[in-house]
Design a protein around this motif. Structure first.
Motif, short mmCIF file in Angstrom:
data_model
loop_
_atom_site.label_atom_id
_atom_site.label_comp_id
_atom_site.label_asym_id
_atom_site.label_seq_id
_atom_site.Cartn_x
_atom_site.Cartn_y
_atom_site.Cartn_z
N ALA A 90 0.83 -1.21 0.00
CA ALA A 90 0.00 0.00 0.00
C ALA A 90 0.86 1.26 0.00
O ALA A 90 0.57 2.23 -0.72
N ASN A 91 1.94 1.26 0.78
CA ASN A 91 2.82 2.44 0.82
C ASN A 91 3.49 2.70 -0.52
O ASN A 91 3.57 3.84 -0.97
N VAL A 144 -7.90 1.56 -8.16
CA VAL A 144 -6.84 0.93 -7.37
C VAL A 144 -7.48 -0.06 -6.41
O VAL A 144 -8.42 0.27 -5.69
N ASN A 145 -6.97 -1.28 -6.45
CA ASN A 145 -7.50 -2.30 -5.56
C ASN A 145 -6.34 -3.00 -4.86
O ASN A 145 -5.71 -3.89 -5.42
N ILE A 146 -6.05 -2.55 -3.65
CA ILE A 146 -4.96 -3.12 -2.86
C ILE A 146 -5.54 -3.66 -1.56
O ILE A 146 -5.91 -2.87 -0.68
N PRO A 147 -5.66 -4.97 -1.42
CA PRO A 147 -6.21 -5.52 -0.17
C PRO A 147 -5.36 -5.10 1.03
O PRO A 147 -4.13 -5.01 0.93
N SER A 148 -6.02 -4.83 2.14
CA SER A 148 -5.29 -4.33 3.31
C SER A 148 -4.54 -5.43 4.04
O SER A 148 -3.69 -5.16 4.88
N SER A 167 -2.21 -8.54 -5.43
CA SER A 167 -2.78 -9.74 -4.83
C SER A 167 -1.64 -10.66 -4.42
O SER A 167 -0.50 -10.46 -4.83
N GLN A 168 -1.99 -11.64 -3.63
CA GLN A 168 -0.99 -12.63 -3.23
C GLN A 168 -1.25 -13.90 -4.02
O GLN A 168 -2.39 -14.28 -4.23
#
Length: 171
Positions: free
Chosen positions: A17-18, A40-44, A83-84
């Protein structure tokens, strides 16, 4: 001249995220002036990365600026996701930059990582560039132990993916 070879990487723990936030802040004026709709789609809950933050930011910034340059066809939209994933028995973070531009011709795909290579469409439409962005990004991400892949279809756009290995929990 290219200094990617001599680059010494400084590995530190960072969050996806950073990295994304900093890159988007840097590119914000360009995104705005291009009138591009950024999704933007960045899971927390993504795990931390052990990587060189500057190099990774540079890689993502290169991909984003390419998407802004070449991906602004009819649908002025760029999707940035993380994503992972598990690849070859290793955990990776995948950072994708997807555009909806004209795409890259299949016969040009094998050459896009060559220094100074520029697709015919880029030359024809007189888009400014040195042809170094993807070459440097490719070298840097490999220096970080990852890789860069692309999927593209003519008339639909391109998706560039950074595959970044996760710090293994045994180090």
């Amino acid at each position: 001249h290219l200094q990617a070879e001599a680059h010494s990487y400084r590995f530190e723990t960072v969050t996806v995220a950073n990295i994304v936030t900093e890159v988007l802040a840097n590119e914000h004026p360009l995104i705005q002036s291009a009138g591009v709709d950024m999704e933007v789609n960045i899971p927390s809950d993504l795990p931390m990365l052990l990587t060189d933050a500057d190099a990774l930011r540079q890689c993502l910034q290169n991909l984003l600026s390419n998407a802004l340059k070449y991906g602004s066809g009819g649908r002025r939209r760029i999707i940035l996701t993380a994503s992972q994933a598990r690849e070859n028995a290793e955990d990776h973070i995948l950072m994708r930059v997807q555009d909806f531009g004209e795409g890259i011709a299949p016969e040009e795909l094998p050459h896009i990582y060559e220094p100074f290579y520029r697709a015919r469409s880029a030359r024809d439409s007189q888009i400014h560039g040195t042809g170094l962005g993807l070459s440097l990004t490719h070298k840097m991400i490999e220096g970080l132990g990852g890789r860069l892949t692309v999927e593209s279809s003519m008339g639909k756009g391109s998706t560039f993916t950074l595959h970044i290995p996760l710090a293994s929990s045994g180090d």
